[in-house]
Design an enzyme around this catalytic site. Structure first.
Site, PDB file in Angstrom:
ATOM      1  N   ASN A  61      26.338  49.748  38.841  1.00  0.00           N
ATOM      2  CA  ASN A  61      27.149  48.762  38.124  1.00  0.00           C
ATOM      3  C   ASN A  61      26.922  49.012  36.641  1.00  0.00           C
ATOM      4  O   ASN A  61      25.897  48.624  36.087  1.00  0.00           O
ATOM      5  CB  ASN A  61      26.700  47.359  38.537  1.00  0.00           C
ATOM      6  CG  ASN A  61      27.599  46.280  37.987  1.00  0.00           C
ATOM      7  OD1 ASN A  61      28.462  46.533  37.138  1.00  0.00           O
ATOM      8  ND2 ASN A  61      27.400  45.064  38.448  1.00  0.00           N
ATOM      9  N   ARG A 110      31.005  50.239  40.669  1.00  0.00           N
ATOM     10  CA  ARG A 110      31.836  49.051  40.479  1.00  0.00           C
ATOM     11  C   ARG A 110      32.807  49.335  39.333  1.00  0.00           C
ATOM     12  O   ARG A 110      32.388  49.728  38.240  1.00  0.00           O
ATOM     13  CB  ARG A 110      30.941  47.873  40.143  1.00  0.00           C
ATOM     14  CG  ARG A 110      31.700  46.594  40.040  1.00  0.00           C
ATOM     15  CD  ARG A 110      30.763  45.422  40.062  1.00  0.00           C
ATOM     16  NE  ARG A 110      31.516  44.216  39.771  1.00  0.00           N
ATOM     17  CZ  ARG A 110      30.955  43.074  39.459  1.00  0.00           C
ATOM     18  NH1 ARG A 110      29.646  42.973  39.400  1.00  0.00           N
ATOM     19  NH2 ARG A 110      31.701  42.023  39.213  1.00  0.00           N
ATOM     20  N   HIS A 165      36.176  39.640  40.336  1.00  0.00           N
ATOM     21  CA  HIS A 165      35.076  39.212  41.209  1.00  0.00           C
ATOM     22  C   HIS A 165      35.418  39.439  42.682  1.00  0.00           C
ATOM     23  O   HIS A 165      34.848  38.796  43.572  1.00  0.00           O
ATOM     24  CB  HIS A 165      34.704  37.725  41.004  1.00  0.00           C
ATOM     25  CG  HIS A 165      34.034  37.447  39.696  1.00  0.00           C
ATOM     26  ND1 HIS A 165      34.409  36.412  38.872  1.00  0.00           N
ATOM     27  CD2 HIS A 165      33.031  38.083  39.052  1.00  0.00           C
ATOM     28  CE1 HIS A 165      33.655  36.417  37.781  1.00  0.00           C
ATOM     29  NE2 HIS A 165      32.821  37.431  37.859  1.00  0.00           N
ATOM     30  N   ARG A 188      32.395  33.454  27.403  1.00  0.00           N
ATOM     31  CA  ARG A 188      33.857  33.620  27.355  1.00  0.00           C
ATOM     32  C   ARG A 188      34.544  32.258  27.398  1.00  0.00           C
ATOM     33  O   ARG A 188      34.102  31.360  28.113  1.00  0.00           O
ATOM     34  CB  ARG A 188      34.342  34.463  28.541  1.00  0.00           C
ATOM     35  CG  ARG A 188      33.966  35.925  28.418  1.00  0.00           C
ATOM     36  CD  ARG A 188      34.395  36.717  29.651  1.00  0.00           C
ATOM     37  NE  ARG A 188      33.243  37.317  30.309  1.00  0.00           N
ATOM     38  CZ  ARG A 188      33.257  37.838  31.528  1.00  0.00           C
ATOM     39  NH1 ARG A 188      34.362  37.841  32.243  1.00  0.00           N
ATOM     40  NH2 ARG A 188      32.164  38.366  32.039  1.00  0.00           N
ATOM     41  N   GLU A 193      27.383  41.789  45.864  1.00  0.00           N
ATOM     42  CA  GLU A 193      28.405  42.808  45.616  1.00  0.00           C
ATOM     43  C   GLU A 193      27.887  44.198  45.982  1.00  0.00           C
ATOM     44  O   GLU A 193      28.649  45.056  46.413  1.00  0.00           O
ATOM     45  CB  GLU A 193      28.811  42.789  44.140  1.00  0.00           C
ATOM     46  CG  GLU A 193      29.683  41.586  43.785  1.00  0.00           C
ATOM     47  CD  GLU A 193      29.157  40.766  42.632  1.00  0.00           C
ATOM     48  OE1 GLU A 193      27.926  40.497  42.598  1.00  0.00           O
ATOM     49  OE2 GLU A 193      29.968  40.385  41.763  1.00  0.00           O
TER      50      GLU A 193
END
Ligand code: ADP
Length: 368
Positions: A9, A88, A176, A236, A354
């Protein structure tokens, strides 16, 4: 000889990795290179060994980071044979709606999506390019954060803008997806009674979004064309009036880079609290800004959860995952309190994974 899968990742300043057994997905080793671009440090753990390994790196680019990971894997157990490297990738655009084996042509196509995810995609691709160069014996497999949402009804894909913009890619993709796909899988295996249910999954970490999961499939999600839309996050903003963006550009004379930096890095919980993006810090603080930021976050998650319920025609359960969703009980409570009027909604906590989802995809592709 133990066959292994490496899951990567790659972000702007970090490269997280996990090595898993190919046959059982048991974790063999995991860790990260942090401080890429400034002063890179490698840290790792081996399964069954208490002590962590930590060393500074001489060079601080993505290549050096990956070399450190590959060296570590070579050095620490020469019996591991990498069967595939799963990466990813934040954006698969319109073309990549499931994981793929990366070829030079695929890499070129993925490069065209950089403008859709300027802060993530270039680093994801740098990781793949480094891997192809440095570990060419193992196939690189790209797993996309957008793919799980690719079959949304057009009602959930469009912005209310002219069709020409939609055709040029200005549309909602969602992110996601690897996290949601894993949750759907866990629910299928552990809660067959919820197989046909309407479940809101709340992935609440540094990035945060919700997914409307109906019968195990994503039908709607809160993130749009970029990973900035929907919920407020650590740093964010989440959704803001698009007119505010043109105001910043025109009236305040900001350039696009400044707008982007403010909305991606200085907003969300950090901007609201004036204190921190970390929920642990906010929960422990008495400062009014901390309380306000947490209240605001809970309100927005609840509001959007209701939106997701409308998209599915109801809600039977809500699943919390991600660093905040899994650990911050008071935040979960505040969200659930605001949703109580909906009646009987079961709340579950399921750890995000993940990495396992990516390993599952990689093994399937290696075998096909
Ligand atoms: P990422 O999106 O980078 O994978 P995570 O899912 O690991 O992030 O979530 C990170 C966030 O989770 C942290 O910023 C912090 O706010 C929150 N968090 C982690 N542990 C706890 C905890 N014990 N209590 C409250 N919040 C936590």
């Amino acid at each position: 000889m133990t066959d292994a899968l490496l899951v990567l990742n790659t972000g702007s300043s970090s490269l997280k990795f996990e090595a898993q057994r190919y046959d059982t997905f048991e974790r063999l080793a995991w860790g990260q290179v942090s401080g890429i671009g400034t002063d890179a440090r490698f840290s790792a753990r081996l399964a069954g060994v208490d002590a962590a390994i930590a060393t500074p790196l001489a060079s601080s680019d993505h290549d050096a980071a990956l070399v450190a990971v590959l060296d570590f894997i070579d050095r620490h157990d020469d019996d591991w044979r990498l069967r595939a490297i799963a990466h990813r990738v934040v954006h698969g655009g319109l073309k990549f709606v499931e994981p793929v084996v990366v070829t030079p042509a695929v890499l070129e196509e993925l490069g065209k999506l950089v403008p859709l995810a300027p802060l993530h995609q270039p680093h994801n691709l740098a990781g793949i390019a480094a891997s192809a160069r440095l570990a060419g014996h193992a196939p690189d497999i790209a797993c996309f954060d957008t793919a799980f949402h690719a079959r949304h009804d057009p009602l959930f894909q469009r912005f209310a803008v002219p069709a020409e913009l939609y055709e040029r890619g200005v549309r909602r993709y969602g992110f996601h997806g690897l996290s949601y796909e894993w949750i759907a899988r866990v629910l299928r295996d552990t809660r067959p009674d919820l197989a046909g249910a309407r479940v809101v999954v709340a992935h609440l970490g540094n990035g945060a979004s919700l997914c409307a999961l109906k019968g195990g499939e994503s039908v709607d999600t809160t993130m749009g064309m970029t990973a900035l839309d929907g919920l407020p996050m650590g740093t964010r903003s989440g959704a803001i009036d698009p007119g505010a963006v043109t105001y910043l550009l025109r009236e305040l004379g900001w350039d696009a880079a400044r707008v982007e930096r403010t909305l991606y890095e200085e907003s969300g919980l950090k901007g609201l609290s004036g204190l921190s993006n970390d929920v642990r810090t906010l929960v422990a603080s008495d400062a009014p800004g901390a309380r306000f930021a947490l209240d605001y976050f809970a309100l927005k998650v609840a509001q959007y959860a209701a939106t997701m319920a409308v998209s599915m025609g109801g809600i039977d359960a809500i699943v919390f995952t991600g660093g905040i969703g899994e650990n911050a009980a008071s935040v979960r409570e505040a969200i659930l309190a605001r949703l109580r009027f909906l009646g009987d909604v079961e709340a579950l906590v399921i750890p995000a994974n993940e990495e396992r989802m990516m390993a599952l995809h990689a093994r399937r592709l290696v075998e096909s």
